[in-house]
Design a protein around this motif. Structure first.
Motif: not given
Length: 287
Positions: A39-45, A110-111, A228-232
C-alpha cells in the motif's frame, strides 16, 4: 482492534494517501506487513489509526522491517530509545515549509514513521504531495530538461551539524521504477548546471507547481495515529495553525543513494568578473 478481520483500506485523496484500519502494530504479522508495504508503494503515504498503545519497541521493530533505523545527529530522542526522535512543538518543532526529509545527505532516508501521542484540540494537520504525479504532469519539454539536471541540497544547524549533497532533479524509485521530481524549498540550494538567476527561476516554478492542491492530501490526526511516508517520492508540510502542544515520536529508516539520468551538462562556470553566489544554506532550528 483485532487481526481476526481483514484490514480495511480507504484512499485519502485522488493524488496519494491511504488509511489502513484493522492492524495493531504491537502484534504485526508478516502478511499485514506485506499489505502495508504494498500500500505504501502504491499510495506514497499510509495512515494507521488507533495505535494509542503502540510500544516503543514495536515502533522500532516496525521501522526495522523496512531497513536500518537512523540515530538522528541532532534532534532530541525518547529516553531509553535512541532510535525514536521526539517532535515537540513546545521545543520549536514546527516545520511549516514543504520539504522532503534530509535530502542534504548523500543517502537520504527512504521513509519515516510518525506516531502522534499528544495533539491540540484542533489544527496541527499534515499535508503530503505526490512527486511522481508532479513529474508526470510537467510538459514533455520541461521533463526533458529536468531529467538532465542535478541539484545541490544543503543544511546548517548552528555550529553542530552541516551537510551538502548533489542529487538528480528527477530520481527513479528503486522498487517501482517511477520517476519523481526531487527538489524542495527547505534544502535545495541551486541547480549547478544553470546560472544562479536561471536556477532560481526554474526552482521557484518547480516548487510552486509541486505545492499545487491537485497533487496533495491532508490528514487530520487523532491521538495515537501513525503515518508512514515514502520519502523518495513525497514532500510534506506541517500546518502551523495551533498554539497548544503537539508531540510525536518518529522513526526514520535509512536510505539509498538517489539515482536518475546522468547530467547532460557540466556545472556552470561563471565568466571572469561575473558574480556567482555560494550555496544557499538553510539554518534550521526546529526541524
Amino acid at each position: 482492534m483485532t487481526s481476526a478481520t481483514a484490514p480495511e483500506i480507504r484512499l485519502s485523496s485522488g493524488a496519494l494517501g491511504a488509511e489502513i484500519r484493522g492492524i495493531d502494530l504491537n502484534a504485526l504479522t508478516d502478511e499485514q506487513f506485506e499489505l502495508i508495504h504494498d500500500t505504501l508503494l502504491r499510495h506514497q503515504v499510509i495512515f494507521l489509526p488507533g495505535q494509542g498503545n503502540l510500544e516503543p519497541e514495536a515502533h522500532i521493530a516496525f521501522g526495522r522491517r523496512f531497513g536500518e533505523v537512523e540515530l538522528h545527529p541532532y534532534l532530541p530522542r525518547l529516553e531509553g530509545h535512541p532510535e525514536i526522535v521526539v517532535i515537540d512543538s513546545d521545543e520549536g518543532a514546527k516545520v511549516d515549509i514543504w520539504h522532503t526529509d534530509m535530502t542534504f545527505h548523500q543517502s537520504p532516508p527512504i521513509a519515516s514513521v510518525l506516531h502522534l501521542v499528544e495533539l491540540p484540540p484542533s489544527g496541527g494537520d499534515t499535508m503530503w504531495t505526490n512527486q511522481c504525479l508532479v513529474y508526470e504532469s510537467l510538459s514533455a519539454p520541461l521533463r526533458d530538461l529536468v531529467d538532465g539536471l542535478t541539484a545541490i541540497h544543503t543544511i546548517r544547524v548552528g555550529t553542530e551539524f552541516s551537510s551538502r549533497a548533489e542529487h538528480p532533479v528527477v530520481r527513479v524509485h528503486p522498487e517501482t521504477g517511477r520517476r519523481s521530481l526531487y527538489v524542495n524549498r527547505l534544502f535545495t540550494s541551486h541547480i549547478p548546471q544553470l546560472t544562479r538567476n536561471e536556477s532560481d527561476a526554474l526552482l521557484e516554478y518547480l516548487f510552486r507547481f509541486s505545492e499545487s492542491p491537485q497533487f496533495t492530501c491532508r490528514y487530520r490526526w487523532s491521538r495515537g495515529d501513525v503515518a508512514m511516508w515514502d520519502n523518495r517520492v513525497t514532500q510534506h508540510y506541517a500546518v502551523n495553525d495551533y498554539r497548544e502542544r503537539r508531540r510525536g515520536q518518529r522513526i526514520t529508516v535509512l536510505g539509498d543513494h538517489p539515482t536518475g539520468n546522468e547530467p547532460r551538462w557540466e556545472h556552470h562556470v561563471p565568466a571572469p568578473g561575473d558574480r556567482y553566489w555560494p550555496d544557499r544554506v538553510n539554518a534550521v532550528e526546529g526541524y
